[in-house]
Design a protein around this motif. Sequence first.
Motif, PDB file in Angstrom:
ATOM      1  N   PRO A   1       0.834  -1.211   0.000  1.00  0.00           N
ATOM      2  CA  PRO A   1       0.000   0.000   0.000  1.00  0.00           C
ATOM      3  C   PRO A   1       0.868   1.260   0.000  1.00  0.00           C
ATOM      4  O   PRO A   1       1.965   1.285   0.564  1.00  0.00           O
ATOM      5  CB  PRO A   1      -0.790  -0.097   1.300  1.00  0.00           C
ATOM      6  CG  PRO A   1      -0.712  -1.524   1.711  1.00  0.00           C
ATOM      7  CD  PRO A   1       0.557  -2.065   1.153  1.00  0.00           C
ATOM      8  N   LEU A   2       0.367   2.289  -0.636  1.00  0.00           N
ATOM      9  CA  LEU A   2       1.118   3.535  -0.783  1.00  0.00           C
ATOM     10  C   LEU A   2       1.424   4.182   0.563  1.00  0.00           C
ATOM     11  O   LEU A   2       2.512   4.716   0.774  1.00  0.00           O
ATOM     12  CB  LEU A   2       0.332   4.510  -1.664  1.00  0.00           C
ATOM     13  CG  LEU A   2       1.020   5.815  -1.994  1.00  0.00           C
ATOM     14  CD1 LEU A   2       2.299   5.557  -2.770  1.00  0.00           C
ATOM     15  CD2 LEU A   2       0.102   6.714  -2.786  1.00  0.00           C
TER      16      LEU A   2
ATOM     17  N   LEU B   1       4.452   2.567   2.168  1.00  0.00           N
ATOM     18  CA  LEU B   1       5.687   2.982   1.511  1.00  0.00           C
ATOM     19  C   LEU B   1       6.080   4.403   1.905  1.00  0.00           C
ATOM     20  O   LEU B   1       7.242   4.687   2.172  1.00  0.00           O
ATOM     21  CB  LEU B   1       5.521   2.905  -0.013  1.00  0.00           C
ATOM     22  CG  LEU B   1       5.436   1.512  -0.605  1.00  0.00           C
ATOM     23  CD1 LEU B   1       5.114   1.602  -2.087  1.00  0.00           C
ATOM     24  CD2 LEU B   1       6.724   0.771  -0.395  1.00  0.00           C
ATOM     25  N   ALA B   2       5.094   5.303   1.957  1.00  0.00           N
ATOM     26  CA  ALA B   2       5.379   6.689   2.326  1.00  0.00           C
ATOM     27  C   ALA B   2       5.886   6.772   3.764  1.00  0.00           C
ATOM     28  O   ALA B   2       6.821   7.530   4.055  1.00  0.00           O
ATOM     29  CB  ALA B   2       4.136   7.549   2.151  1.00  0.00           C
TER      30      ALA B   2
END
Length: 182
Positions: free
Chosen positions: A70-71, A74-75
């Motif tokens: 999921p983004l 990662l962020a």
Amino acid sequence: MDNSTPPTGPVAGGDGAELSGPDLARAALQAAREQSAARRRDAKKKGGKIRPRRRRGWSGPGPDDRDPQPLGRLAARIASERGWTEHLSGGQVFAKWPALVGADVAEHTKPVALKDGELTVQAQSTAWATQLRLLQRQILKRISDGVGRDVVRRIKVQGPAAPSWRHGPRHVPGRGPRDTYG
């Protein structure tokens, strides 16, 4: 010919002719199928259990960094690796200000700066500046609960800015319009 070692050089077919290209591939596939069937027969004779082959996932038996993620995860990982978490949590104070202090207080105050754990807040009037100073402990607790501990350690409250007598692009130095009052 032994089934355990692959043939080297040209292979002769059933009629004695040498195989090449697609015929050679078909013969190799047929030999592999026969070996697999022989292994299954031997396992059944020995009483062993035949396990079906399990398909592999993206990168093996367990999760891996190469798997799709999921983004948000990662962020968060990039922010923690580069040391941005303090700046991002400070930005959340500005973004969540109405939720942290309440709609009524947020309507009359606004956060101006956050530096070294000190949040500078500007009030709309001197009365709201006094009110904010009285609510300082509760606001600090709400911020630590909502954003994170030690993001904001102190609150510096500023009253409203004084009106400026500088109107327009040109300015004459001096005492200003003192002679008009009187």
